[in-house]
Each structure stands twice: as C-alpha cells, then as structure tokens.
Design an enzyme around this catalytic site. Structure first.
Site, PDB file in Angstrom:
ATOM      1  CE1 TYR A   1      -4.275  -2.096   5.435  1.00 29.81           C
ATOM      2  CE2 TYR A   1      -3.314   0.024   4.855  1.00 29.81           C
ATOM      3  CZ  TYR A   1      -3.974  -1.135   4.484  1.00 29.81           C
ATOM      4  OH  TYR A   1      -4.316  -1.336   3.163  1.00 29.81           O
TER       5      TYR A   1
ATOM      6  CB  SER B   1      -0.866   0.006   1.268  1.00 27.88           C
ATOM      7  OG  SER B   1      -1.480   1.262   1.455  1.00 27.88           O
TER       8      SER B   1
END
Ligand code: NAD
Length: 249
Positions: free
Chosen positions: A148, A135
């Site tokens: 995350y 990401s």
C-alpha cells in the site's frame, strides 16, 4: 456542462467527490467494480437533479479503463476532470505478502491510475485536470503496509511526471493525500485489529482537531484543485489529515 469521471465512485471518498461535484453542476460518471453500488450512486445523483451515469469495470483492466473514458465522453460530450480514487488495502510486509497480493494491489492503486490517465489525457482539452488520490502513507509509513505504501508513493511520482508531460497541453495534475477518513475501507481495517475501540481512541488522540476526516473533507480539496482558484497549482499534493502526520504520533 463540465463532466467528471471518478473511479471507485460508489463508496467512501469517491462517493463524497461525486456528491460535491454534482452539487456544483458537473455531470458525473461513477466507475466502479461494484456494479450495484455504482448504479445506486448514479441513481441518487440523478434523483437530486444532476446528470450521472454508472460504468461497471475494473480499473486494472485496460479494456475497462478505455471503455470508461469513451462512455463518459459519449454521454457528456467531454471529460473535464478525472479522479483516480479507486484503491484497495492489503496488509503485509515484503516477507509476508504473496506475489499475487502485491500485483493485485499495485494493479488497482497504481496501474489503474496509469490506465485511466493513459486513455483520458489524449481526449482532455486545455483547462482539464486530473487528481490522484494518494495517502499520507506516501511519506509516513506504518507497519505491515509494504504494498500500500509503495502504491501511494508511486502515485505521487506519477502525479509529478504527468504534470510535467501534460502541463504544456493545459492539463493540470495534482494529488490529495488523505489521513484517516471515515469510510468502509477504514471500517474494514478497524475490524481487522484486535482492539477496535482502543485503536480508535489512539487514532483520535493523534488528531489535534479531535476527529478523523470525512469524505466531504477530501471532496472539498479535490474540488479546489480542479477549480480556477488552483489554476497555478500543478504537480503537487495536498495533505488533508487534520495535522495527524505533523503530530508525529
Ligand atoms: P472504499 O473501500 O470505501 O471505496 C473504494 C471504492 O473503490 C469501492 O467502491 C470499490 O468497489 C472501488 N474499487 C476497488 N477496486 C476497484 C477496481 N479494481 N476497479 C474499480 N473500482 C474499484 O475506500 P475509501 O476509503 O473511500 O478509499 C478511496 C481512496 O482513498 C483509496 O485510493 C484509498 O487508498 C484512499 N485513502 C483512503 C483513506 C481512508 O482513511 N479511508 C486514507 C487515505 C487514502
């Protein structure tokens, strides 16, 4: 016929990858903890003419990961591409996150990729390839995303390590770093913010192209990285975010 195993293939980006590779003639193994979603995805792919199987399980469970690799090879005779895509998001700072949530998130996003790769790599032939879905959070941090962000940065380290270790066996390993992509995960996040419409307007303003990404945008990048056109691309990552991160917003 080449085959691909996609974790989290029942939804969003994983489903987009499954469709793209199916159109290119790959046999598809959809591995997901959402059993009904995986079955439905495999059924749709078969309806449009390509071989497909669904595998139910949790990427963070070693026995499930090992079984997913074995089932794919039993069904299709080989495993040519592994895409470690399954991921979850749990918001929180290091102070607010529970230890259980930290372990759960890292278990899926990072340990899951390790486990699938651990069982797949020894069974992959030269010319095969692995793509880890990281990401933009790997290098551009956002508030309340401690676990995350750590998992996505960790995936880039894993990508580099695997590329070094398994390049000599002819296996390439790369990552894709998506920005905002229209998927159920993004919807869930938008549902959690106080002002959905205002947040979405702000998100769009940070995208020079005036739109967020689609699962297909990511699938095309993954397809390129697994193709012969990328035969010298190894141990790196491709940012697919419509220039959102370079805008600095
Ligand atoms: P999604 O929630 O739509 O799909 C994720 C899929 O993974 C679901 O089908 C879910 O059932 C499956 N899954 C979750 N945990 C699992 C587990 N333990 N075992 C097996 N399957 C599991 O999410 P998405 O937006 O398509 O995200 C896919 C990947 O892309 C994730 O790794 C996510 O972090 C990454 N990503 C998404 C975006 C975005 O904006 N949507 C941006 C950057 C990166």
């Amino acid at each position: 016929m080449k085959s691909i195993l996609i974790t989290g293939g029942a939804s969003g980006i994983g489903a987009g990858i499954a469709e793209r590779f199916s159109e290119a003639g790959y046999a598809i193994a959809v591995f997901d903890r959402n059993a009904a979603g995986a079955d439905e995805m495999a059924r749709r792919l078969k309806k449009s003419g390509g071989p497909a199987i669904s595998i139910h399980g949790d990427v963070s469970e070693p026995a499930d990961a090992e079984r997913a690799v074995a089932q794919t090879i039993t069904a299709f005779g080989s495993l040519d591409v592994l895409v470690n895509n399954a991921g979850i998001e749990i918001v929180g700072t290091v102070a607010s996150l529970s230890v259980e949530d930290w372990d759960r998130l890292l278990g899926v996003n990072l340990r899951g990729a390790f486990l699938l790769s651990k069982f797949a790599i020894p069974r992959m032939k030269p010319g095969s390839s692995v793509v880890n879905i990281s990401s933009v959070h790997a290098f551009a941090s956002y508030a309340d995303n401690a676990a995350y962000d750590s998992s996505k940065a960790g995936l880039l380290g894993l990508t580099r390590a695997m590329a070094l270790d398994h390049g000599p066996s002819g296996i390439r390993v790369n990552a894709v770093c998506p920005g905002y992509i229209q998927t159920p995960m993004l919807d869930k996040w938008l549902d959690s913010v106080p002002d959905r419409e205002g947040t979405m307007r702000e998100v769009l303003r940070s995208h020079p192209l005036g739109r967020i990404g689609t699962p297909r945008d990511i699938a095309e990048a993954v397809f390129f990285l697994c193709s012969d056109a990328a035969s010298f691309v190894n141990g790196t990552f491709l940012v697919v975010d419509g220039a959102m991160t370079v805008s600095g917003k």
